[in-house]
Write a protein that holds these residues in place. Structure first.
Motif, mmCIF file in Angstrom:
data_model
loop_
_atom_site.group_PDB
_atom_site.id
_atom_site.type_symbol
_atom_site.label_atom_id
_atom_site.label_comp_id
_atom_site.label_asym_id
_atom_site.label_seq_id
_atom_site.Cartn_x
_atom_site.Cartn_y
_atom_site.Cartn_z
ATOM 1 N N PRO A 174 19.520 39.034 6.222
ATOM 2 C CA PRO A 174 18.355 38.151 6.149
ATOM 3 C C PRO A 174 17.114 38.722 6.827
ATOM 4 C CG PRO A 174 20.011 37.289 7.675
ATOM 5 C CD PRO A 174 20.649 38.412 6.928
ATOM 6 N N ARG A 175 17.271 39.627 7.788
ATOM 7 C CA ARG A 175 16.110 40.154 8.504
ATOM 8 C C ARG A 175 15.534 41.401 7.833
ATOM 9 N NH1 ARG A 175 13.302 36.910 10.823
ATOM 10 N NH2 ARG A 175 12.244 38.680 11.770
ATOM 11 N N THR A 176 16.148 41.870 6.753
ATOM 12 C CA THR A 176 15.640 43.068 6.088
ATOM 13 C C THR A 176 14.383 42.749 5.292
ATOM 14 O OG1 THR A 176 17.845 44.048 5.931
ATOM 15 C CG2 THR A 176 16.162 44.888 4.422
ATOM 16 N N ASP A 177 13.338 43.525 5.527
ATOM 17 C CA ASP A 177 12.078 43.358 4.800
ATOM 18 C C ASP A 177 12.064 44.359 3.644
ATOM 19 O OD1 ASP A 177 9.483 43.314 3.854
ATOM 20 O OD2 ASP A 177 8.577 43.116 5.847
ATOM 21 N N PRO A 178 12.174 43.902 2.403
ATOM 22 C CA PRO A 178 12.235 44.843 1.277
ATOM 23 C C PRO A 178 10.973 45.694 1.141
ATOM 24 C CG PRO A 178 11.967 42.571 0.500
ATOM 25 C CD PRO A 178 12.273 42.499 1.967
ATOM 26 N N ARG A 179 9.828 45.165 1.547
ATOM 27 C CA ARG A 179 8.602 45.963 1.454
ATOM 28 C C ARG A 179 8.635 47.116 2.446
ATOM 29 N NH1 ARG A 179 3.248 42.192 0.523
ATOM 30 N NH2 ARG A 179 3.954 41.112 -1.351
ATOM 31 N N LEU A 180 9.193 46.872 3.628
ATOM 32 C CA LEU A 180 9.292 47.943 4.617
ATOM 33 C C LEU A 180 10.242 49.033 4.124
ATOM 34 C CD1 LEU A 180 8.772 49.200 7.363
ATOM 35 C CD2 LEU A 180 10.532 47.696 8.325
ATOM 36 N N GLU A 181 11.374 48.635 3.583
ATOM 37 C CA GLU A 181 12.320 49.615 3.041
ATOM 38 C C GLU A 181 11.665 50.448 1.944
ATOM 39 O OE1 GLU A 181 16.728 49.816 0.886
ATOM 40 O OE2 GLU A 181 15.846 47.873 1.414
ATOM 41 N N HIS A 182 10.927 49.783 1.055
ATOM 42 C CA HIS A 182 10.255 50.496 -0.037
ATOM 43 C C HIS A 182 9.211 51.467 0.516
ATOM 44 C CE1 HIS A 182 8.196 51.262 -3.843
ATOM 45 N NE2 HIS A 182 7.072 50.968 -3.222
ATOM 46 N N ALA A 183 8.412 51.020 1.469
ATOM 47 C CA ALA A 183 7.348 51.862 2.016
ATOM 48 C C ALA A 183 7.937 53.069 2.739
ATOM 49 C CB ALA A 183 6.463 51.053 2.951
ATOM 50 N N MET A 184 8.992 52.857 3.527
ATOM 51 C CA MET A 184 9.615 53.981 4.234
ATOM 52 C C MET A 184 10.171 55.004 3.252
ATOM 53 S SD MET A 184 11.583 52.425 7.548
ATOM 54 C CE MET A 184 10.777 52.617 9.139
ATOM 55 N N THR A 185 10.817 54.528 2.204
ATOM 56 C CA THR A 185 11.361 55.443 1.202
ATOM 57 C C THR A 185 10.244 56.226 0.526
ATOM 58 O OG1 THR A 185 13.245 53.968 0.801
ATOM 59 C CG2 THR A 185 12.751 55.608 -0.882
ATOM 60 N N ALA A 186 9.189 55.528 0.118
ATOM 61 C CA ALA A 186 8.086 56.190 -0.582
ATOM 62 C C ALA A 186 7.403 57.222 0.306
ATOM 63 C CB ALA A 186 7.072 55.145 -1.051
ATOM 64 N N LEU A 187 7.163 56.888 1.574
ATOM 65 C CA LEU A 187 6.504 57.826 2.473
ATOM 66 C C LEU A 187 7.420 58.997 2.806
ATOM 67 C CD1 LEU A 187 4.704 55.284 4.825
ATOM 68 C CD2 LEU A 187 3.578 56.965 3.347
ATOM 69 N N GLY A 188 8.724 58.731 2.948
ATOM 70 C CA GLY A 188 9.655 59.819 3.196
ATOM 71 C C GLY A 188 9.699 60.800 2.041
ATOM 72 N N LEU A 189 9.740 60.283 0.816
ATOM 73 C CA LEU A 189 9.739 61.146 -0.369
ATOM 74 C C LEU A 189 8.430 61.914 -0.484
ATOM 75 C CD1 LEU A 189 11.425 58.763 -2.972
ATOM 76 C CD2 LEU A 189 12.447 60.746 -1.835
ATOM 77 N N ALA A 190 7.334 61.285 -0.075
ATOM 78 C CA ALA A 190 6.039 61.972 -0.124
ATOM 79 C C ALA A 190 6.026 63.175 0.817
ATOM 80 C CB ALA A 190 4.924 60.995 0.230
ATOM 81 N N SER A 191 6.572 63.011 2.007
ATOM 82 C CA SER A 191 6.638 64.143 2.940
ATOM 83 C C SER A 191 7.496 65.268 2.368
ATOM 84 C CB SER A 191 7.204 63.676 4.285
ATOM 85 O OG SER A 191 6.273 62.869 4.969
ATOM 86 N N LEU A 192 8.606 64.894 1.750
ATOM 87 C CA LEU A 192 9.453 65.917 1.119
ATOM 88 C C LEU A 192 8.713 66.623 -0.007
ATOM 89 C CD1 LEU A 192 12.910 64.114 0.949
ATOM 90 C CD2 LEU A 192 12.186 65.901 2.541
ATOM 91 N N ARG A 193 7.894 65.876 -0.737
ATOM 92 C CA ARG A 193 7.120 66.478 -1.822
ATOM 93 C C ARG A 193 6.157 67.520 -1.260
ATOM 94 N NH1 ARG A 193 5.164 61.963 -3.784
ATOM 95 N NH2 ARG A 193 7.170 61.570 -4.788
ATOM 96 N N TRP A 194 5.502 67.172 -0.137
ATOM 97 C CA TRP A 194 4.601 68.140 0.494
ATOM 98 C C TRP A 194 5.380 69.380 0.935
ATOM 99 C CZ3 TRP A 194 1.952 67.305 5.906
ATOM 100 C CH2 TRP A 194 1.134 68.412 6.185
ATOM 101 N N LEU A 195 6.521 69.176 1.562
ATOM 102 C CA LEU A 195 7.316 70.307 2.030
ATOM 103 C C LEU A 195 7.712 71.210 0.871
ATOM 104 C CD1 LEU A 195 8.608 71.538 4.575
ATOM 105 C CD2 LEU A 195 10.656 70.178 4.087
ATOM 106 N N SER A 196 8.001 70.622 -0.276
ATOM 107 C CA SER A 196 8.406 71.417 -1.439
ATOM 108 C C SER A 196 7.266 72.271 -1.980
ATOM 109 C CB SER A 196 8.931 70.490 -2.549
ATOM 110 O OG SER A 196 7.867 69.783 -3.179
ATOM 111 N N LEU A 197 6.028 71.906 -1.659
ATOM 112 C CA LEU A 197 4.865 72.662 -2.125
ATOM 113 C C LEU A 197 4.520 73.828 -1.210
ATOM 114 C CD1 LEU A 197 2.569 69.650 -3.137
ATOM 115 C CD2 LEU A 197 3.860 71.146 -4.685
ATOM 116 N N ARG A 198 5.159 73.887 -0.038
ATOM 117 C CA ARG A 198 4.876 74.942 0.936
ATOM 118 C C ARG A 198 5.860 76.100 0.749
ATOM 119 N NH1 ARG A 198 2.080 73.781 5.524
ATOM 120 N NH2 ARG A 198 3.589 74.813 6.901
ATOM 121 N N PRO A 199 5.422 77.325 1.050
ATOM 122 C CA PRO A 199 6.344 78.467 0.962
ATOM 123 C C PRO A 199 7.544 78.252 1.881
ATOM 124 C CG PRO A 199 4.070 79.213 1.254
ATOM 125 C CD PRO A 199 4.071 77.740 1.480
ATOM 126 N N ARG A 200 8.707 78.640 1.431
ATOM 127 C CA ARG A 200 9.913 78.513 2.259
ATOM 128 C C ARG A 200 9.908 79.597 3.314
ATOM 129 N NH1 ARG A 200 15.263 75.705 0.527
ATOM 130 N NH2 ARG A 200 14.451 74.130 -0.876
#
Length: 323
Positions: free
Chosen positions: A292-318
């Motif tokens: 009952p205390r889970t905020d679905p918007r927070l879960e969605h935002a954390m997932t989206a921002l986490g994936l965005a950081s991974l996307r940036w990392l994928s654009l950088r040279p390894r």
């Protein structure tokens, strides 16, 4: 992927008129006046009140308040923000704390009203450049880190190791971020270098996403400081740029020309980007959607921002560990 400011607002906000009368009175006592109107604000995920207040005498203020029993974590953050705000130097681009109320099971903070707006999402070029430029001034004002009336706190970075220790969370990661699940060894290797990557003398905001920035005609104001920690001067810039990738924009050109990242070891930046994604995805993957205390918007935002950081990392040279 694009979003808007509504996507970065929690679903458990409470309007002014639903607060207990004792809490409303306590806030009015801090202000020394009667509240004639209140407007709930977008941005951020804290439970409880987050509203701009209009007083009967024409003054304005911003208040946030939470039921400590219902949301003890948020209440702890509010209390730490009082301590952090009290240590920030004069002239720092932050709202001035007018006072606090901590009684009858509620914690409330009252700030000066900032006549500004959240940056438009998706990011607009002019606003993004303006905020990134302001990060240089902010880091200069907060280096060396001011003494706070609070114990040191760990940064909200890292989480890949916690994912490994939870089969349920790891299975969830494979669904929401399959590439990250396949490259888990790389992220674990980067995370092992996190202690050395976060050494520094600057007070970092620690949660610097667009929902914690207000733009006025003259200023860029950074709000909500409970997660402040001492680390490298560029930490907040890396965090903010992670949100840029959420809109399909390559953050790399902005990072390449930012003064705070000039001369920084690229591997250290990779470590922070990965650690940022790890914290967000570990938190999101550990949430129980049926609770009952889970905020679905927070879960969605954390997932989206986490994936965005991974996307940036994928654009950088390894480079570095796990390459």
């Amino acid at each position: 992927m694009t979003t808007d400011n509504d996507a970065f607002t929690g679903s458990r906000r409470r309007p002014w008129n639903e607060l207990p009368s004792s809490v409303r009175t306590g806030i009015e006592d801090v202000l020394g006046g009667t509240v004639a109107g209140a407007t709930s604000q977008k941005g951020g995920f804290s439970d409880g009140l987050a509203a701009r207040l209009r007083l009967a005498d024409g003054r304005r203020a911003f208040a946030k308040a939470v039921d400590a029993a219902a949301a003890p974590g948020v209440a702890a953050h509010h209390r730490r923000e009082v301590e952090v705000n009290g240590g920030l130097p004069p002239g720092a681009p932050v709202p001035r704390l007018l006072g606090a109320y901590d009684a009858n099971g509620w914690v409330a903070l009252v700030f000066e009203d900032v006549d500004g707006a959240l940056p438009v999402q998706p990011w607009r070029e002019g606003e993004l450049v303006r905020v990134l430029d302001a990060m240089t001034d902010l880091s200069e004002r907060l280096t060396p880190a001011p003494r706070l009336n609070s114990a040191a706190t760990s940064p909200r970075l890292g989480g890949w190791g916690r994912l490994v220790d939870s089969p349920r969370s790891l299975a969830r990661l494979a669904v929401v971020a399959p590439r990250a699940a396949r490259e888990l060894d790389r992220h674990l290797a980067l995370e092992a270098r996190l202690p050395e990557a976060i050494v520094g003398e600057t007070l970092a905001h620690g949660d610097l996403y667009p929902f914690n920035v207000l733009l006025t005609d003259e200023r860029v104001v950074v709000v909500d400081w409970p997660h402040a920690w001492t680390g490298p001067a560029y930490a907040d810039v890396v965090m903010l740029l992670g949100s840029v990738a959420l809109d399909g924009i390559d953050p790399e050109p902005y990072a390449a020309r930012h003064p705070l990242l000039r001369g920084v070891d690229p591997v250290a930046v990779d470590v922070l980007i990965s650690a940022q994604a790890g914290f967000l995805l570990a938190a999101a993957c550990s949430m129980d959607a049926s609770a009952p205390r889970t905020d679905p918007r927070l879960e969605h935002a954390m997932t989206a921002l986490g994936l965005a950081s991974l996307r940036w990392l994928s654009l950088r040279p390894r480079r570095g560990p796990g390459r």
